[in-house]
Design a protein around this motif. Structure first.
Motif, PDB file in Angstrom:
ATOM      1  N   LEU A 188       0.829  -1.209   0.000  1.00  0.00           N
ATOM      2  CA  LEU A 188       0.000   0.000   0.000  1.00  0.00           C
ATOM      3  C   LEU A 188       0.860   1.255   0.000  1.00  0.00           C
ATOM      4  CD1 LEU A 188      -2.858  -0.731   2.553  1.00  0.00           C
ATOM      5  CD2 LEU A 188      -3.072  -0.373   0.091  1.00  0.00           C
ATOM      6  N   THR A 189       1.896   1.266   0.855  1.00  0.00           N
ATOM      7  CA  THR A 189       2.762   2.449   0.937  1.00  0.00           C
ATOM      8  C   THR A 189       3.474   2.684  -0.397  1.00  0.00           C
ATOM      9  OG1 THR A 189       3.079   2.142   3.299  1.00  0.00           O
ATOM     10  CG2 THR A 189       4.717   3.484   2.162  1.00  0.00           C
ATOM     11  N   LEU A 190       3.899   1.598  -1.029  1.00  0.00           N
ATOM     12  CA  LEU A 190       4.628   1.757  -2.289  1.00  0.00           C
ATOM     13  C   LEU A 190       3.738   2.328  -3.400  1.00  0.00           C
ATOM     14  CD1 LEU A 190       6.974  -1.370  -2.232  1.00  0.00           C
ATOM     15  CD2 LEU A 190       7.643   1.036  -2.028  1.00  0.00           C
ATOM     16  N   GLN A 191       2.431   2.266  -3.207  1.00  0.00           N
ATOM     17  CA  GLN A 191       1.553   2.946  -4.173  1.00  0.00           C
ATOM     18  C   GLN A 191       1.765   4.455  -4.127  1.00  0.00           C
ATOM     19  OE1 GLN A 191      -2.488   1.739  -3.400  1.00  0.00           O
ATOM     20  NE2 GLN A 191      -2.094  -0.418  -3.925  1.00  0.00           N
TER      21      GLN A 191
ATOM     22  N   HIS B 157       9.118  -2.622   6.687  1.00  0.00           N
ATOM     23  CA  HIS B 157       8.399  -1.539   6.018  1.00  0.00           C
ATOM     24  C   HIS B 157       9.317  -0.340   5.766  1.00  0.00           C
ATOM     25  CE1 HIS B 157       5.456   1.691   5.389  1.00  0.00           C
ATOM     26  NE2 HIS B 157       4.575   0.754   5.093  1.00  0.00           N
ATOM     27  N   VAL B 158      10.115   0.014   6.775  1.00  0.00           N
ATOM     28  CA  VAL B 158      11.022   1.158   6.637  1.00  0.00           C
ATOM     29  C   VAL B 158      12.127   0.829   5.617  1.00  0.00           C
ATOM     30  CG1 VAL B 158      12.706   2.644   7.818  1.00  0.00           C
ATOM     31  CG2 VAL B 158      10.544   2.075   8.917  1.00  0.00           C
ATOM     32  N   MET B 159      12.628  -0.404   5.666  1.00  0.00           N
ATOM     33  CA  MET B 159      13.649  -0.769   4.681  1.00  0.00           C
ATOM     34  C   MET B 159      13.084  -0.646   3.264  1.00  0.00           C
ATOM     35  SD  MET B 159      15.640  -4.051   6.171  1.00  0.00           S
ATOM     36  CE  MET B 159      16.604  -3.984   7.666  1.00  0.00           C
ATOM     37  N   ALA B 160      11.859  -1.092   3.083  1.00  0.00           N
ATOM     38  CA  ALA B 160      11.282  -1.135   1.737  1.00  0.00           C
ATOM     39  C   ALA B 160      10.800   0.216   1.238  1.00  0.00           C
ATOM     40  CB  ALA B 160      10.126  -2.137   1.706  1.00  0.00           C
ATOM     41  N   LEU B 164       7.085   5.195   7.451  1.00  0.00           N
ATOM     42  CA  LEU B 164       6.206   4.449   8.345  1.00  0.00           C
ATOM     43  C   LEU B 164       4.799   5.014   8.225  1.00  0.00           C
ATOM     44  CD1 LEU B 164       7.956   4.031  11.804  1.00  0.00           C
ATOM     45  CD2 LEU B 164       7.211   2.215  10.254  1.00  0.00           C
ATOM     46  N   VAL B 165       3.824   4.131   8.353  1.00  0.00           N
ATOM     47  CA  VAL B 165       2.452   4.599   8.474  1.00  0.00           C
ATOM     48  C   VAL B 165       2.261   4.910   9.953  1.00  0.00           C
ATOM     49  CG1 VAL B 165       0.023   4.017   8.179  1.00  0.00           C
ATOM     50  CG2 VAL B 165       1.733   3.066   6.612  1.00  0.00           C
ATOM     51  N   ALA B 166       1.906   6.123  10.249  1.00  0.00           N
ATOM     52  CA  ALA B 166       1.841   6.507  11.657  1.00  0.00           C
ATOM     53  C   ALA B 166       0.671   7.427  11.916  1.00  0.00           C
ATOM     54  CB  ALA B 166       3.138   7.187  12.063  1.00  0.00           C
TER      55      ALA B 166
END
Lengths: 215, 475
Positions: A188-191, B157-160, B164-166
């Motif tokens: 989702l974030t990569l979107q 997630h941070v590596m990729a 961060l979703v926060a």
């Protein structure tokens, strides 16, 4: 990730406040480089009478008969009922991994520690916050009634007692969406990769030292 | 419009986007990695066919598992006796080598506890967002940074994604004014704060430590205080940037070189505005804080050294009452027992809380010319990093400890969490400068009392807890 929509399951107690993640999964099991294999050592120091070690055959270890999760009446529980500040201490995600593997899908408490709370959502383990007096009432119900079950409905955001009484709980919209649909949040974030790149480009100009690769 | 808090400023400057559902993406400047919480994240990246977004943002070092005896350290990673620990440290090396991540390997002089290494190398700087798969990442907030611990899924997630979703936390100000008494240290200040607000008091908040006490505190002291913000329930603790911060950062190996002036101009803004509003404000009088000792199995179970173990019968809340009873039973203590009458079996000076040079100096000052009590089976000093160790040895501090019957070890997390061979045996009681007194934390059945380095040193000499202020006076 697994999804979480609605479950009805047996409730088991962890009747103490400030249960820390060291207690949920002791440090010696954190030496594993795998993501699985922690369930048999969840609450190791409470559950067994001897000291657990990685690689030890847990099936032949002496069980602590006083520990509720060892009682026959709580076998197969999927909902853990507990007290304030559950999951405090270390950030180890091995704690939700261990609880998930043990069989829990949901934890109900008056409050959770932040990092643990966050880690649960990454593993489809739903942490539900209910007022302390409601949690106390559920504890009383559970102790009084063997085989006590609750229903947890994420879509409707409520916990339902066997008599039909329902208690609402809060959950962030984003987390709810991810859990209901079992979404991988990296994808989702990569979107939004273009937004990330645009932010980075701006920061490279305003704060170039952050991007120095002197080493 | 009201002014902004330090946390508001750090949040804003790292906001990549805000979503309609109230969540946000925040950018991470520095990612610190150790061997315990990273292998599953590297594996996750590999399985998904992903690469780190920005390799240069990551700095790694093994710390939790590494042995601390020079014998075991002599042959590097191959010398680690525990085969499972060895695999974990090797896995970190392999992952870092494969991806080109900067790692201070086991016998690199820069190796050490992640939260000691980050600030001392300048890998962690003011104004940064800093994460690590370790709850004590809050330590770095002392630099005027937003630093917090994350789980392994978030490490991946941070590596990729470098993000961060926060969700924004609430603001808490812990204001400590006045002047600390002699013999009262930053550790005592933070233990007193935890005693005041409780281990869940900071849940949902970012805590800013403000007031005269922190303004005049050294950077290392501030690191100790922010380290234990998580023990008050707050993922992040922080202190505003001032001259002490800038002086500390200057000339660190990874501090900005050519961009120093530009960086300083931005860092000087890293303080809460005079008209900023906090969701909660807690005030303590620094002059009233005494040396602290924890008596129970949660950091909030803490008392001044001249206090006595509490009586559960005096507690009306049934959940708290049971907690006290259970803690007394686990700790093998009696209600009403004076803290100074509690004998100790082992003494541990180290951990990301208290293993920096000032901590070691402070303990050495008490130990100098004395010897540990015969009843103390082991007193050990574990420097936080190779750099700290070298500095202490250059000052001759290792000699002071050795002559006093202490063991002087190689850097690592050691007996703070006992993942390596350094641990308590069942029933053993320890005066420890670490951060957690949970059941089993320092070893199965072990009993931990959290104290400052000076108080730990005093306990080692006397064989029981002592008020280090009186102790110093008789020297």
């Amino acid at each position: 990730m697994k999804s979480f929509t609605k479950i009805t399951g047996l409730v088991a107690p962890m009747d103490r406040a400030n249960v820390d993640t060291d207690l949920i999964i002791p440090k010696q099991f954190l030496k594993s480089i795998a993501r699985t294999g922690f369930g048999a050592n969840a609450f190791d120091e409470l559950r067994y009478l001897d000291k657990g070690e990685p690689g030890k055959d847990n099936s032949s270890r002496p069980l602590n008969a006083d520990f509720p999760l060892n009682h026959p009446r709580y076998q197969g529980a999927t909902i853990l009922l507990t007290r304030e500040n559950f999951g405090c201490g270390s950030s180890r995600e091995h704690a939700p991994w261990a609880l998930d593997e043990f069989g829990f899908r949901c934890i109900i408490a008056p409050s959770f520690a932040d990092i643990f709370f966050n880690n649960c959502f990454k593993n489809a383990l739903l942490p539900v916050v209910l007022p302390a007096e409601v949690v106390s009432l559920l504890f009383n119900d559970m102790y009084a009634c063997e085989g006590y079950q609750l229903t947890v409905d994420l879509q409707e955001q409520c916990v339902i007692r066997p008599d039909g009484q329902s208690y609402p709980f809060e959950v962030d919209a984003f987390r709810k969406h991810c859990l209901l649909h079992g979404l991988d949040d990296i994808g989702l974030t990569l979107q939004d990769a273009e937004h990330i790149k645009a932010y980075e480009a701006k920061r490279r100009v305003s704060a170039p030292w952050l991007f120095d690769t002197a080493y | 419009m009201a002014g902004l808090t330090l946390y508001d400023k750090l949040w804003r400057s790292h906001l990549v986007l805000e979503r309609d559902d109230g969540s946000a993406l925040i950018y991470i400047d520095r990612h610190i990695v150790h061997e315990v919480t990273s292998p599953q994240a590297f594996e996750g990246l590999r399985l998904a066919g992903r690469k780190p977004w920005r390799v240069g943002s990551i700095v790694a070092t093994p710390d939790h598992n590494v042995p601390t005896t020079s014998l075991e350290r002599a042959s590097g990673v191959e010398g680690i006796a525990d085969p499972i620990s060895k695999i974990q440290v090797k896995t970190l090396d392999e992952n870092c080598d494969e991806l080109g991540i900067l790692e201070f390997k086991i016998n690199d002089r820069r190796q050490g506890i992640v939260h000691v290494v980050g600030p001392e190398t300048g890998a962690c700087l003011p104004g940064m967002t800093i994460v690590c798969g370790d709850s004590h990442t809050s330590t770095n907030g002392a630099l005027g940074a937003l630093a917090f611990g994350i789980g392994t899924s978030e490490v991946e997630h941070v590596m990729a994604t470098q993000c961060l979703v926060a969700k924004k936390m609430k603001n808490m100000l812990v204001q400590v004014d006045g002047e600390l008494g002699a013999g009262v240290t930053p550790k005592d200040v933070v233990l007193a704060i935890i005693g005041e607000i409780g281990t869940a008091g900071g849940t949902g908040y970012a805590i800013e430590f403000g007031g005269e006490v922190f303004r005049s505190m050294s950077m290392e002291g501030r690191l100790t205080v922010c380290n234990m913000a998580i023990e008050a329930g707050a993922r992040a603790g922080m202190v505003a940037v001032d001259e002490i911060t800038l002086e500390y950062v200057k000339n660190k190996p990874f501090a900005p070189g050519a961009h120093w002036d530009l960086a300083v101009a931005e860092w000087r803004e890293l303080h809460s505005d005079a008209d900023a509003t906090f969701d909660r404000v807690v005030r303590l009088d620094g002059g009233k804080i005494q040396p602290q000792v924890t008596w129970g199995t949660s950091p909030e179970m803490v008392l001044p050294v001249l206090g006595a173990v509490p009586n559960p019968d005096a507690e009306s809340d049934p959940v708290k009452k049971t907690s006290i009873q259970r803690a007394l039973e686990y700790m093998g203590l009696q209600a009403g027992q004076a803290i100074t009458e509690i004998p100790v079996d082992k003494v541990f000076i180290g951990s990301c809380t208290n293993s920096r040079i000032e901590d070691i100096r402070s303990a050495a000052e008490i130990v100098k010319g004395r010897h540990k009590a015969a009843s103390v089976a082991l007193a050990m000093v574990v420097p936080g990093s190779g750099e700290v160790k070298a500095q202490a040895e250059a000052e001759g501090l290792d000699k002071i400890f050795r002559e006093a019957g202490f063991e002087w070890r190689e850097p690592g997390c050691s007996m703070c969490l006992a993942m390596n061979a350094d641990r308590l045996e069942p029933g053993e009681r320890c005066a420890s400068t670490s951060n957690r007194n949970f059941e089993g934390r320092q070893g199965y059945g072990g009993r931990t009392h959290l104290v400052s380095p000076a108080m730990a040193a005093g306990a080692a000499i006397a064989g029981h807890f002592v008020d280090v202020r009186q102790f110093s006076a008789t020297h």
